[in-house]
Scaffold this active site. Structure first.
Site, PDB file in Angstrom:
ATOM      1  N   GLU A 181     106.284  78.405  -9.964  1.00 59.44           N
ATOM      2  CA  GLU A 181     107.514  77.609 -10.015  1.00 59.44           C
ATOM      3  C   GLU A 181     108.282  77.776 -11.325  1.00 59.44           C
ATOM      4  O   GLU A 181     108.459  76.818 -12.096  1.00 59.44           O
ATOM      5  CB  GLU A 181     107.207  76.137  -9.756  1.00 59.44           C
ATOM      6  CG  GLU A 181     106.618  75.879  -8.381  1.00 59.44           C
ATOM      7  CD  GLU A 181     106.467  74.399  -8.061  1.00 59.44           C
ATOM      8  OE1 GLU A 181     106.711  73.549  -8.950  1.00 59.44           O
ATOM      9  OE2 GLU A 181     106.099  74.077  -6.910  1.00 59.44           O
ATOM     10  N   GLU A 383     101.615  76.059  -1.893  1.00 61.03           N
ATOM     11  CA  GLU A 383     101.464  74.617  -2.103  1.00 61.03           C
ATOM     12  C   GLU A 383     102.200  73.878  -1.004  1.00 61.03           C
ATOM     13  O   GLU A 383     103.352  74.188  -0.692  1.00 61.03           O
ATOM     14  CB  GLU A 383     102.043  74.150  -3.448  1.00 61.03           C
ATOM     15  CG  GLU A 383     101.250  74.502  -4.673  1.00 61.03           C
ATOM     16  CD  GLU A 383     101.848  73.915  -5.944  1.00 61.03           C
ATOM     17  OE1 GLU A 383     102.532  72.855  -5.865  1.00 61.03           O
ATOM     18  OE2 GLU A 383     101.655  74.506  -7.014  1.00 61.03           O
TER      19      GLU A 383
END
Length: 478
Positions: A181, A383
């Protein structure tokens, strides 16, 4: 792109269980070093930016820090046994840079290498594939003191760090992931201020975007040069699913998504991104040859998904809604170049304990749109999960039906995406353990395993038992 663009999928009708995933589909779980390891001052580890940030007053709920976290550094064997019992095919963990090279560059800390070597060997002994992330936000503080991700030298240091790990672990790691991320690292860390290092400098955030992209490319070069096994290579992005006004959606996708997928997968920064951010930076930090180095082939693109956004152009007269998606507002903006013209509209429920809306169709939108734009690129959900206000029984048991339903619904649309041509290779639930949830400290619980933070006792939640059945059978449990 909206699901309305895929009527054959939208008309498929609701399904919720009994679906079988293809043979070889990976079911795993994930954690991050600062969130679970603890032992922040042991065996030569130096401070990271999250040590500094969490110890500063007012940055984290209740003044919580990662000093102990889940004590995974000392309890890793117990945790690996737990993973084996849950039937996990893979474990996605991150490596703490300040545990490997405490000064950011230079001398390697043998104790740090040894810890992750034991972890990788322990996974392999249990038949669990190691998926190692080089960077999940814990930059050595010494590198932040020298400028952090907004300066080019940090990408140089990252390439050196990657080479160290490729040499040490590249004979055994199944999949290398360069970054987790980078949107959060760049925008929440350097513009919005709600994540470490807590800066509110939009121009620095965009420089960080580029140097993170460059670090990704250079790390892949280093890993390929030093890994002696046959690992796969990846990066994990939290791509935003935005809905609403077309112009507002375009702006959010430009700065939130294409600022990373453009250089990494196509070797470009799109013209509209440059134009949207012209008032913030001139992008002069992009040097000749950078884009070619960033665009490295990857075996799989990791996709993190939790919720959607609804946006519209602000008319300049009404009060505006703002959004950062990760923690209470810290005063800055996570959207340089669009923060003064785009408004985030309050989403309809239901919601998780994080306040994030629950919208499985958003995951379907994302997977299908990636298939359309990058048809040859394999994908992995790295995720997906939910925090709820779990209530533990006297024995620590947690009957978390809401989390089971969340997982069931998202896995159902993942299966549907495969049916409609998405090359989806696996699913990692976030998270294995309740842990340090960044700015929320220990107030939010994502785990399929409960951690009692008083005595560190682990208890598998009902969702963990449910996930065990999924992982061992490949079928979404009823």
């Amino acid at each position: 792109m909206s699901i309305d663009a895929f009527p054959e999928v939208r008309s498929a009708g609701p399904r919720d269980s009994g679906l079988r995933f293809p043979a070889g589909f990976t079911f795993g779980s994930a954690t991050a070093s600062y969130q679970v390891e603890g032992a922040t001052g042991e065996d030569g580890r130096a401070p990271s930016i999250w040590d500094t940030f969490s110890h500063a007053s007012g940055n984290v709920c209740n003044g919580d820090t990662g000093n102990l976290a889940c004590d995974h550094y000392h309890r890793w064997e117990q945790d690996l046994d737990l993973m084996a019992d849950l039937g996990l095919g893979a474990y996605r963990f991150s490596i703490a840079w300040p545990r490997i090279i405490p000064t950011g560059r230079g001398a390697v800390n043998r104790a740090g290498i040894d810890f992750y070597s034991r972890l990788v060997d322990g996974l392999l002994e249990r038949g669990i594939r190691p998926v190692a992330t080089l960077y999940h936000w814990d930059l050595p503080q010494v590198l932040e003191d020298a400028g952090g991700w907004p300066v080019r030298e940090t990408a140089d240091a990252f390439a050196e760090y990657a080479a160290v790990l490729g040499t040490a672990l590249g004979d055994r790691v199944h999949t290398w992931t360069t970054l987790n991320e980078p949107w959060c690292t760049a925008y929440l860390g350097y513009s919005q201020g709600g994540h470490a290092p807590g800066r509110r400098e939009p121009a620095a955030a965009l420089a960080a975007v580029h140097h993170l992209n460059l670090a990704h490319g250079r790390a892949l070069e280093a890993l390929r040069a030093t890994s002696t096994g046959s690992p796969q290579y990846s990066v994990t992005l939290n791509l935003h699913v935005a809905r609403g006004d077309a112009e507002a959606v375009r702006r959010i996708e430009a700065v939130g998504n294409r600022a990373f997928t453009g250089p990494m997968l196509e070797g470009v920064y799109d013209d509209d991104l440059i134009a949207d951010t012209a008032s913030v930076t001139d992008w002069s930090f992009v040097q000749d040859g950078d884009l070619a180095r960033i665009r490295q082939p990857i075996d799989v693109l990791g996709v993190n998904y939790y919720s959607t956004n609804t946006v519209r152009m602000w008319d300049g007269t009404s009060s505006r809604q703002s959004h950062d998606g990760h923690k209470p507002a810290a005063g800055g903006s996570a959207w340089p170049g669009s923060d003064d013209v785009v408004e985030f509209v309050e989403q309809a429920g239901p919601r998780t304990a994080m306040g994030w809306n629950i919208d499985p169709d958003g995951l379907l939108d994302l997977l299908l749109s990636l298939r359309e734009r990058y048809p040859a690129q394999p994908l992995m959900i790295t995720e997906n999960g939910a925090a709820f206000d779990d209530v533990a029984g006297a024995d620590g048991s947690v009957h978390d039906r809401a989390r089971i339903e969340y997982l069931r619904r998202h896995l159902t649309v993942a299966h549907r995406a495969i049916e409609h041509g998405v090359d989806l290779r696996g699913y990692f639930v976030w998270s294995l353990l309740d842990n340090f949830e960044w700015g929320y400290g220990y107030t939010k619980r994502f785990g399929i395993v409960r951690v009692d933070f008083d005595d560190q006792r682990r208890t598998v939640k009902d969702s963990g038992h449910w996930f065990r059945e999924l992982a061992t059978t490949g079928v979404i449990p009823r």
